[in-house]
Design a protein around this motif. Structure first.
Motif, PDB file in Angstrom:
ATOM      1  N   UNK A  40      35.844   4.023  30.688  1.00 21.41           N
ATOM      2  CA  UNK A  40      34.767   2.651  30.578  1.00 21.41           C
ATOM      3  C   UNK A  40      33.321   4.241  30.180  1.00 21.41           C
ATOM      4  N   UNK A  41      33.490   5.330  30.565  1.00 23.40           N
ATOM      5  CA  UNK A  41      32.274   5.407  30.069  1.00 23.40           C
ATOM      6  C   UNK A  41      32.480   6.521  29.063  1.00 23.40           C
ATOM      7  N   UNK A  42      33.663   7.412  28.958  1.00 24.68           N
ATOM      8  CA  UNK A  42      33.955   7.940  28.232  1.00 24.68           C
ATOM      9  C   UNK A  42      33.440   7.778  26.461  1.00 24.68           C
ATOM     10  N   UNK A  85      31.810   8.035  35.617  1.00 24.38           N
ATOM     11  CA  UNK A  85      32.066   7.115  36.173  1.00 24.38           C
ATOM     12  C   UNK A  85      31.453   5.461  36.397  1.00 24.38           C
ATOM     13  N   UNK A  86      32.158   4.857  36.248  1.00 20.53           N
ATOM     14  CA  UNK A  86      32.025   3.039  36.078  1.00 20.53           C
ATOM     15  C   UNK A  86      31.647   2.638  37.507  1.00 20.53           C
ATOM     16  N   UNK A  87      31.511   3.151  38.420  1.00 21.61           N
ATOM     17  CA  UNK A  87      30.779   2.858  39.665  1.00 21.61           C
ATOM     18  C   UNK A  87      30.872   4.004  40.306  1.00 21.61           C
ATOM     19  N   UNK A  88      29.757   3.871  41.603  1.00 15.65           N
ATOM     20  CA  UNK A  88      29.160   4.368  42.404  1.00 15.65           C
ATOM     21  C   UNK A  88      30.213   5.510  43.387  1.00 15.65           C
ATOM     22  N   UNK A  89      30.176   6.498  43.767  1.00 11.37           N
ATOM     23  CA  UNK A  89      31.031   7.230  44.521  1.00 11.37           C
ATOM     24  C   UNK A  89      31.287   6.747  45.270  1.00 11.37           C
ATOM     25  N   UNK A 258      27.343   5.588  34.893  1.00 11.10           N
ATOM     26  CA  UNK A 258      27.054   6.901  35.740  1.00 11.10           C
ATOM     27  C   UNK A 258      27.246   8.309  34.992  1.00 11.10           C
ATOM     28  N   UNK A 259      27.006   9.146  35.138  1.00  9.35           N
ATOM     29  CA  UNK A 259      27.525  10.513  34.863  1.00  9.35           C
ATOM     30  C   UNK A 259      26.701  11.124  36.492  1.00  9.35           C
ATOM     31  N   UNK A 260      28.033  11.644  37.020  1.00  9.74           N
ATOM     32  CA  UNK A 260      27.846  12.081  38.076  1.00  9.74           C
ATOM     33  C   UNK A 260      27.870  14.324  37.694  1.00  9.74           C
ATOM     34  N   UNK A 261      26.714  14.709  38.071  1.00 11.06           N
ATOM     35  CA  UNK A 261      26.558  16.525  37.884  1.00 11.06           C
ATOM     36  C   UNK A 261      26.796  17.544  38.805  1.00 11.06           C
ATOM     37  N   UNK A 262      27.801  18.333  38.712  1.00  7.83           N
ATOM     38  CA  UNK A 262      27.708  19.215  40.108  1.00  7.83           C
ATOM     39  C   UNK A 262      26.432  20.539  40.421  1.00  7.83           C
ATOM     40  N   UNK A 263      25.719  20.421  41.422  1.00  9.15           N
ATOM     41  CA  UNK A 263      24.907  21.079  41.738  1.00  9.15           C
ATOM     42  C   UNK A 263      25.424  22.668  40.942  1.00  9.15           C
TER      43      UNK A 263
END
Length: 317
Positions: A40-42, A85-89, A258-263
């Motif tokens: 979906x986010x793609x 991500x189309x949902x929260x972790x 959402x997008x999740x980005x690693x530290x």
């Protein structure tokens, strides 16, 4: 001689300043950014990546599609820099992140609505109530709710053929939570795919089909599908659109993306530039691929959140 050398010195200094002022995005920025996750986010992430490739041609950006859950598996193993991500972790995924030492930040990038669709030859369905959708999709429906006239008696005595995202999809998680009441809980006898194009093909070629996926995929394929409204409570049925998703009247099937980005990845200049570029261009590109842009204030808040994240030693979630 002095004037000559002075002129040369000034020329070199001017060139140096010009080179510094050209910015990383004109050739000095390099590296690679691996992204995976939600189908979906793609579309919005790929649109951003395409624009960014023009700005930073020496940065290799790859965008895969494994579903939100499949993407998180890679992200939490440290294989990707960003997860769509189309949902929260989930709590279990948070625990995996802790075990693997993966710090991350969640950034909101747009809003989306889930489209409930039927075949264009379906002339009996204009809308569903949330309760009817639950009756069709809840686990106890498997083997019991199989025909259209079991939903409304005036509908045909024909089999319902169901299509939906795979269980690793954030869209599946969101739909089941909103409709069934529990994320990941549904009947299992439906045609599932992480590729929304497969679902579009299935519904568009089957008169008795019923499916769901992100609104953007409906808008890309609306000539092959029929969009139906959803009635929540005592109100009138509402169809998803830019307006109804933005103003909150399309409930309960509208959501943030959402997008999740690693530290670790966020410490790299190319990733920092990409995220800043993403949040700058998302308002325009979200609309172009069928999503609903957030208010400017919301994007500014995400930028501030990201800046705090990369400058702080503690991950901001």
């Amino acid at each position: 001689m002095t004037k000559k050398y002075l002129s040369i010195t000034l020329l070199v200094f001017s060139f140096f300043l010009s080179s510094c002022g050209s910015g990383d995005n004109e050739g000095t920025l390099s590296g690679s950014i691996n992204i995976d996750g939600s189908s979906t986010v793609f579309p919005i992430t790929e649109a951003v990546a395409e624009e960014f490739r023009s700005e930073a041609p020496n940065v290799r950006v790859t965008v895969g599609v494994s579903g939100t859950g499949g993407g998180f598996q890679k992200f939490l193993r440290g294989e990707t820099a960003i997860n769509d991500a189309s949902r929260e972790i989930k709590p279990t995924e948070i625990e995996t992140a802790k075990q693997n030492g993966i710090e991350y930040i969640r950034l909101s990038v747009a809003y989306d609505g889930l489209a409930v669709v039927v075949n264009p030859q379906n002339d009996w369905v204009d809308n569903f109530t949330v309760e009817e959708l639950q009756t069709i999709w809840e686990p106890s429906a498997q083997g019991n709710i199989t025909r259209w006239n079991q939903i409304r008696s005036e509908w045909p005595d024909e089999e319902i053929h169901l299509y939906g995202p795979g269980v690793a999809s954030g869209t599946y998680d969101y739909f089941t939570e909103a409709i069934v009441g529990e994320s990941g809980s549904s009947r299992g006898d439906f045609t599932a795919s992480e590729d929304d194009n497969v679902l579009v093909q299935g519904v568009s070629s089957d008169q008795f089909a019923l499916g769901f996926f992100g609104l953007a995929y409906f808008e890309e394929n609306q000539e092959q599908l029929k969009l139906v409204g959803v009635k929540d409570g005592e109100g009138e049925p509402v169809k998803p659109s830019t307006e109804t998703v933005a103003n909150g009247t399309y409930t309960p099937l509208s959501r943030p993306l959402f997008i999740y980005v690693s530290k670790q990845a966020a410490q790299r200049p190319e990733v920092q530039n990409f995220i800043e570029f993403y949040l700058d261009t998302a308002p325009k590109l979200a609309k172009s691929v069928g999503y609903v842009a957030m208010p400017d204030s919301a994007y500014n808040a995400q930028k501030e959140k990201f800046q705090a994240f990369i400058s702080d030693s503690t991950a901001v979630q």
